[in-house]
Design an enzyme around this catalytic site. Structure first.
Site, PDB file in Angstrom:
ATOM      1  N   GLU A 287      36.841  34.120  42.178  1.00  0.00           N
ATOM      2  CA  GLU A 287      36.640  33.334  43.405  1.00  0.00           C
ATOM      3  C   GLU A 287      35.243  32.735  43.444  1.00  0.00           C
ATOM      4  O   GLU A 287      34.322  33.308  44.031  1.00  0.00           O
ATOM      5  CB  GLU A 287      36.863  34.207  44.643  1.00  0.00           C
ATOM      6  CG  GLU A 287      38.315  34.583  44.844  1.00  0.00           C
ATOM      7  CD  GLU A 287      38.603  35.198  46.207  1.00  0.00           C
ATOM      8  OE1 GLU A 287      37.651  35.519  46.960  1.00  0.00           O
ATOM      9  OE2 GLU A 287      39.806  35.380  46.516  1.00  0.00           O
ATOM     10  N   GLU A 379      45.917  35.738  43.171  1.00  0.00           N
ATOM     11  CA  GLU A 379      45.673  36.802  44.163  1.00  0.00           C
ATOM     12  C   GLU A 379      46.044  36.288  45.544  1.00  0.00           C
ATOM     13  O   GLU A 379      45.727  35.151  45.892  1.00  0.00           O
ATOM     14  CB  GLU A 379      44.185  37.191  44.144  1.00  0.00           C
ATOM     15  CG  GLU A 379      43.835  38.291  45.149  1.00  0.00           C
ATOM     16  CD  GLU A 379      42.325  38.549  45.235  1.00  0.00           C
ATOM     17  OE1 GLU A 379      41.684  38.700  44.178  1.00  0.00           O
ATOM     18  OE2 GLU A 379      41.810  38.574  46.367  1.00  0.00           O
TER      19      GLU A 379
HETATM   20  C1  IDC Z   1      38.110  43.499  48.553  1.00  0.00           C
HETATM   21  C2  IDC Z   1      38.730  44.873  48.525  1.00  0.00           C
HETATM   22  C3  IDC Z   1      37.809  45.842  49.246  1.00  0.00           C
HETATM   23  C4  IDC Z   1      36.424  45.741  48.653  1.00  0.00           C
HETATM   24  C5  IDC Z   1      35.942  44.292  48.708  1.00  0.00           C
HETATM   25  C6  IDC Z   1      34.575  44.110  48.081  1.00  0.00           C
HETATM   26  O1  IDC Z   1      40.009  44.843  49.092  1.00  0.00           O
HETATM   27  O2  IDC Z   1      38.299  47.169  49.121  1.00  0.00           O
HETATM   28  O3  IDC Z   1      35.553  46.546  49.409  1.00  0.00           O
HETATM   29  O4  IDC Z   1      36.831  43.489  47.998  1.00  0.00           O
HETATM   30  O5  IDC Z   1      34.624  44.271  46.725  1.00  0.00           O
HETATM   31  C7  IDC Z   1      39.140  38.596  47.846  1.00  0.00           C
HETATM   32  C8  IDC Z   1      38.576  39.169  46.600  1.00  0.00           C
HETATM   33  C9  IDC Z   1      38.813  40.658  46.541  1.00  0.00           C
HETATM   34  C10 IDC Z   1      38.728  41.274  47.899  1.00  0.00           C
HETATM   35  C11 IDC Z   1      39.866  40.730  48.760  1.00  0.00           C
HETATM   36  C12 IDC Z   1      39.993  41.362  50.153  1.00  0.00           C
HETATM   37  O6  IDC Z   1      39.040  38.515  45.436  1.00  0.00           O
HETATM   38  O7  IDC Z   1      37.864  41.206  45.642  1.00  0.00           O
HETATM   39  O8  IDC Z   1      38.920  42.666  47.758  1.00  0.00           O
HETATM   40  N1  IDC Z   1      39.674  39.295  48.872  1.00  0.00           N
HETATM   41  O9  IDC Z   1      38.824  41.146  50.895  1.00  0.00           O
HETATM   42  N2  IDC Z   1      39.183  37.326  48.182  1.00  0.00           N
HETATM   43  C13 IDC Z   1      39.691  37.211  49.419  1.00  0.00           C
HETATM   44  C14 IDC Z   1      40.022  38.461  49.875  1.00  0.00           C
END
Ligand code: IDC
Length: 461
Positions: A287, A379
């Site tokens: 991302e 994702e």
């Molecule tokens: C989130 C995980 C969470 C973690 C956070 C930080 O669900 O447990 O604490 O990352 O690392 C994304 C990202 C993905 C995120 C997810 C949800 O690619 O890494 O995971 N998210 O926030 N993009 C949009 C949402």
């Protein structure tokens, strides 16, 4: 890449019966044929029709004759019919009308390597159509034999991008549906033989995304250990007939160029190690955020050749601006990609969404972009973008119905027991040994399992 030009109606047309020379129009429509991508058993062709007349035309028709042993498998931005070896291409709903000087392109995939031996545009012979390179055709050798197994990889084989779709070994568009891991550094005990068995057989998943964070205690803390872990998960997916999506999970900082050297090192290693496999897809930047499209494109054009040097035919997926929102979360649109695409073939672009946060305006952009860009939802969540909260069933259903209709592949966040709404398993599941069935699932897991278990019906000819 070879480029052949057809100047339609440029030559003298002769009336067969009386050998009367018909006066030629001062200008006419033209068509240019390009081989965009080729592989052992076929190629992707593109035809660009240009209206070189002084007036608007409201439709056009291109007729191509292919040599024996080569057939058109699929086409896009056009409708085609076949009569023997001759294929007639007519416009889609939106690209028939061409103002003076305007062009429209359509594409097709061919089974077999023979390039067109004849061409007509709007009923006139393409007089200067070049003599094609002779091709040796061995009957039956250009089309892969029927699959011998029933897993997604056994049926679909090596994937490739054809037009805006992901195509299988029969050059037919397919959609892969599957799950993403959570961060390997945090949920190591969720990825084992029992959990991957459940994913392949109970969930009937086509795809396992291996989310390898780069920062946040990920790859940068121990590159060789994370590289080995990714490779072993690729093998575990392969053993179960699932595609493996290798996700270089950049998140913070959002400019992928910050990790350019790490990406080159990592992708050189995993592409060399896995080059001979047909189940690997590379996702080079999860991302991107706080970075321009030009910055992402520059990163992609440096990382893609590293992979291609080892694994020339693998599909590679490029992240997009604004947390892979095609730019929408940054107030932009996919137009910046369409007008300035990554200079590489066999690539797709990433789109991510979280159903409780991203709704109609994001869906509209995906539908618009999908007409001209190959998209892969590497994702998404059924919940909010924090990864937490309740399942938004209505929005998730609308999203997945859209992706099914457009044949856009997807992976859901996450196949883990993270204590957050997006985790598919109830907290504590990964400490035990049971992953199959619904007893261990959260609301999100139950919803996703039933969508992913729906039969694929992959085309096999
Ligand atoms: C989130 C995980 C969470 C973690 C956070 C930080 O669900 O447990 O604490 O990352 O690392 C994304 C990202 C993905 C995120 C997810 C949800 O690619 O890494 O995971 N998210 O926030 N993009 C949009 C949402």
């Amino acid at each position: 890449m070879r480029r052949l030009t057809i100047a339609a109606a440029a030559a003298v047309a002769v009336a067969a019966s009386a050998a009367v020379v018909i006066a030629q129009p001062a200008s006419a429509e033209t068509a240019a044929f390009t081989v965009v991508n080729s592989w052992n058993s076929g190629y992707e062709g593109r035809v660009t029709v240009t209206n070189d007349t002084p007036s608007t035309i409201t439709t056009w028709q291109v007729r191509l004759t292919l040599p024996a042993g080569t057939t058109v498998a699929s086409s896009w931005n056009t409708t085609h019919t076949a009569s023997g070896n001759t294929y007639t291409f007519t416009p889609a709903a939106w690209n028939g009308t061409l103002a003076s000087g305007a062009s429209a392109s359509f594409g097709f995939t061919a089974n077999g390597s023979g390039q067109p031996t004849g061409c007509e545009i709007n009923g006139r012979a393409c007089g200067s159509f070049p003599t094609p390179t002779p091709t040796v055709s061995t009957p039956g050798s250009s089309v892969p034999p029927p699959p011998t197994g029933t897993t997604p990889v056994a049926i679909n084989g090596q994937l490739r991008v054809c037009g805006v779709n992901l195509c299988n070994q029969y050059n037919r568009p397919i959609q892969l549906r599957g799950m993403s891991s959570h961060g390997l550094q945090w949920f190591a005990d969720c990825y084992n033989n029992a959990s991957l068995d459940a994913l392949a057989t109970d969930w009937q998943s086509d795809l396992f995304r291996i989310a390898m964070y780069v920062q946040e205690q990920g790859y940068e803390t121990n590159p060789s250990a994370f590289t080995n872990r990714v490779n072993s998960l690729v093998d575990m997916a392969q053993a179960r007939g699932m595609y493996a999506l290798i996700d270089f999970h950049t998140l913070t900082p959002g400019d992928p160029n910050y990790n350019l050297d790490r990406a080159k090192t990592f992708f050189a290693a995993v592409s060399a190690r896995n080059a001979a496999k047909n189940n690997v897809i590379y996702e080079i930047a999860n991302e991107p955020n706080g970075v321009s499209w030009a910055g992402i494109k520059s990163y992609a054009e440096q990382v893609i050749p590293v992979i291609r040097a080892n694994d020339p035919d693998a599909v590679i997926i490029v992240g997009t601006r604004g947390w892979s929102s095609l730019g929408v979360s940054d107030g932009a649109t996919s137009a910046e990609i369409v007008s300035n695409p990554v200079n590489a073939t066999n690539i797709m672009y990433t789109f991510h969404f979280y159903a409780a946060s991203h709704k109609d305006n994001y869906r509209a952009e995906v539908e618009r972009a999908a007409a001209s860009l190959p998209l892969f939802v590497t994702e998404f969540g059924t919940v909010t973008y924090t990864g937490d909260g309740g399942v938004d069933t209505a929005s998730s259903t609308t999203w997945l119905d859209l992706l099914d209709r457009l044949k856009i592949s997807y992976a859901n966040w996450t196949y883990s027991d993270a204590d957050e709404g997006s985790g598919a398993f109830r907290p504590g599941t990964c400490g035990g040994s049971t992953y199959a069935g619904t007893g261990v699932l959260t609301d999100s897991g139950t919803f996703m399992r039933s969508r992913i278990r729906t039969p694929d019906n992959f085309p096999t000819s």
